[in-house]
Design an enzyme around this catalytic site. Structure first.
Site, PDB file in Angstrom:
ATOM      1  CG  MET A   1     -22.673 -12.697 -22.874  1.00 27.09           C
ATOM      2  SD  MET A   1     -23.054 -13.980 -21.425  1.00 27.09           S
ATOM      3  CE  MET A   1     -22.137 -13.412 -20.368  1.00 27.09           C
TER       4      MET A   1
ATOM      5  CG  LEU B   1     -21.056  -3.442 -26.172  1.00 27.20           C
ATOM      6  CD1 LEU B   1     -21.196  -3.123 -27.601  1.00 27.20           C
ATOM      7  CD2 LEU B   1     -20.632  -4.921 -26.071  1.00 27.20           C
ATOM      8  CG  HIS B   2     -15.892  -3.119 -21.148  1.00 22.67           C
ATOM      9  ND1 HIS B   2     -14.856  -3.964 -21.742  1.00 22.67           N
ATOM     10  CD2 HIS B   2     -16.448  -4.375 -20.346  1.00 22.67           C
ATOM     11  CE1 HIS B   2     -14.771  -5.281 -21.571  1.00 22.67           C
ATOM     12  NE2 HIS B   2     -15.684  -5.492 -20.810  1.00 22.67           N
TER      13      HIS B   2
ATOM     14  N   GLY C   1     -12.928  -3.062 -23.679  1.00 23.78           N
ATOM     15  CA  GLY C   1     -12.344  -4.193 -24.024  1.00 23.78           C
ATOM     16  C   GLY C   1     -13.322  -4.667 -25.496  1.00 23.78           C
ATOM     17  CG  HIS C   2     -17.433  -5.795 -25.322  1.00 26.71           C
ATOM     18  ND1 HIS C   2     -17.722  -5.124 -23.961  1.00 26.71           N
ATOM     19  CD2 HIS C   2     -17.288  -6.913 -25.376  1.00 26.71           C
ATOM     20  CE1 HIS C   2     -17.886  -6.386 -23.055  1.00 26.71           C
ATOM     21  NE2 HIS C   2     -18.078  -7.408 -23.953  1.00 26.71           N
TER      22      HIS C   2
ATOM     23  N   GLY D   1     -12.081 -12.241 -26.886  1.00 23.22           N
ATOM     24  CA  GLY D   1     -11.069 -11.459 -26.319  1.00 23.22           C
ATOM     25  C   GLY D   1     -10.105 -12.459 -25.200  1.00 23.22           C
TER      26      GLY D   1
ATOM     27  CE  LYS E   1     -11.916 -10.368 -17.417  1.00 30.89           C
ATOM     28  NZ  LYS E   1     -13.240 -10.808 -17.965  1.00 30.89           N
TER      29      LYS E   1
ATOM     30  NE  ARG F   1     -20.087 -12.130 -14.098  1.00 25.42           N
ATOM     31  CZ  ARG F   1     -19.971 -13.020 -15.089  1.00 25.42           C
ATOM     32  NH1 ARG F   1     -18.999 -12.963 -15.730  1.00 25.42           N
ATOM     33  NH2 ARG F   1     -21.059 -13.896 -15.410  1.00 25.42           N
TER      34      ARG F   1
HETATM   35  O1  PAF Z   1     -17.390 -14.038 -23.898  1.00 25.05           O
HETATM   36  C1  PAF Z   1     -18.730 -13.671 -23.956  1.00 25.05           C
HETATM   37  O2  PAF Z   1     -19.278 -12.604 -23.614  1.00 25.05           O
HETATM   38  C2  PAF Z   1     -19.723 -14.938 -23.968  1.00 25.05           C
HETATM   39  O3  PAF Z   1     -19.291 -16.229 -23.592  1.00 25.05           O
HETATM   40  C3  PAF Z   1     -20.148 -15.423 -25.416  1.00 25.05           C
HETATM   41  C4  PAF Z   1     -18.519 -15.531 -26.156  1.00 25.05           C
HETATM   42  C5  PAF Z   1     -20.716 -14.091 -25.960  1.00 25.05           C
HETATM   43  C6  PAF Z   1     -21.143 -16.351 -25.464  1.00 25.05           C
HETATM   44  O4  PAF Z   1     -22.133 -16.041 -24.756  1.00 25.05           O
END
Ligand code: PAF
Length: 283
Positions: A28, A31-32, A34-35, A144, A146, A184
């Site tokens: 979503m 990005l940090h 973790g991503h 992830g 998490k 968050r």
């Molecule tokens: O983990 C997330 O960021 C969201 O739940 C996902 C998997 C991208 C679905 O919107």
């Protein structure tokens, strides 16, 4: 890197890449590190990496932070480019103009942990991930650990619906002081950031109690007592089977996992860890 907003445009672009293996990293945005670890894992496992950025309205309940959810697209593009992402899919909207008339429904697995308070959240997640799978048709998708409950539900989705995609989990990434990385976390004020440390600390304490041979009930009781001192609003603290998410048995098992969710100020945070870390698994 190609940044593509339209579903048809993405489909056309991927036609020529289909002879290679494709990994999807659904996000979503905001990005940090973790991503970044998800993207790096995807790059190790596939020839082509597609990252999607879409703040999915269907997985936010009333009163949740859909409008405020941090959107940092320019910085996200920079990170994806630096990580060698091949395609960044950034749709404006994935739902029909007159709303979502057909959605997927999770049963039972969404009645516990986060699903108990976020009613309909996991239906929104599986619906949008299913859409992304239909659009990208990846060989594998990386999520992830998490969001352990999400990962578990998505594994079950591809199994139950015979979907031709492998779900790959990627380890939770922590800040140096133990706080689980989350988009968050940027909502937290300085004093709240300190209070948030109680979450990883209580899980570590519970791991120590498990190693001392305490029962799961005892471990949970002491964990709750510890959190009571923190003055944070605890939503749940639980020990559950890592795959079925069913309640744990009397004594700690290597398949048990610790879960916590709490609201600190206005920010809802989650964390999880294995109850018995670094012990060989006995299923
Ligand atoms: O983990 C997330 O960021 C969201 O739940 C996902 C998997 C991208 C679905 O919107």
């Amino acid at each position: 890197m190609q940044v593509i907003e339209a579903v048809q445009g993405l489909r056309r672009h991927l036609v020529d890449l289909r002879q290679d293996s494709i990994a999807l990293v659904p996000t979503m945005g905001c990005l940090h590190a973790g991503h970044v670890s998800l993207i790096r894992k995807a790059k190790r496992l596939a020839d082509v990496v597609v990252v999607s950025i879409y703040v999915n309205p269907l997985q936010f309940g009333e009163g949740e932070d859909f409008e405020q959810y941090p959107r940092t697209f320019e910085e996200d593009v920079r990170i994806c480019e630096a990580e060698g992402v091949d395609v960044l899919f950034h749709p404006h909207n994935l739902y029909a103009d007159d709303g979502a008339k057909i959605t997927l429904k999770v049963h039972d697995m969404d009645c516990v942990l986060c699903g108990a308070s976020r009613v309909g959240h996991f239906d929104g997640v599986v619906t949008v991930v299913n859409m992304l799978f239909n659009i990208v048709q990846p060989n594998l998708a990386v999520f992830g650990e998490k969001d352990w409950q999400q990962l578990t539900i998505l594994r079950r989705m591809v199994a139950d619906l015979h979907m031709p995609v492998s779900i790959v989990g990627s380890a939770l990434i922590r800040e140096k002081d133990g706080l689980a990385m989350s988009s968050r976390n940027r909502y937290l004020k300085d004093n709240e950031r300190q209070q948030a440390l109680f979450l990883s600390q209580v899980l570590r304490l519970m791991q120590q109690l498990a190693l001392q041979g305490k029962t799961n009930k005892h471990i949970l009781d002491l964990g709750l007592k510890y959190l009571a001192k923190s003055h944070i609003q605890v939503e749940y603290l639980d020990i559950r089977h890592e795959h079925s998410l069913l309640p744990s048995m009397r004594m700690p098992l290597t398949t048990d996992r610790l879960f916590v969710a709490a609201t600190i100020g206005q920010t809802r945070l989650i964390d999880n860890m294995p109850l018995l870390e670094n012990l060989e698994k006995v299923e």
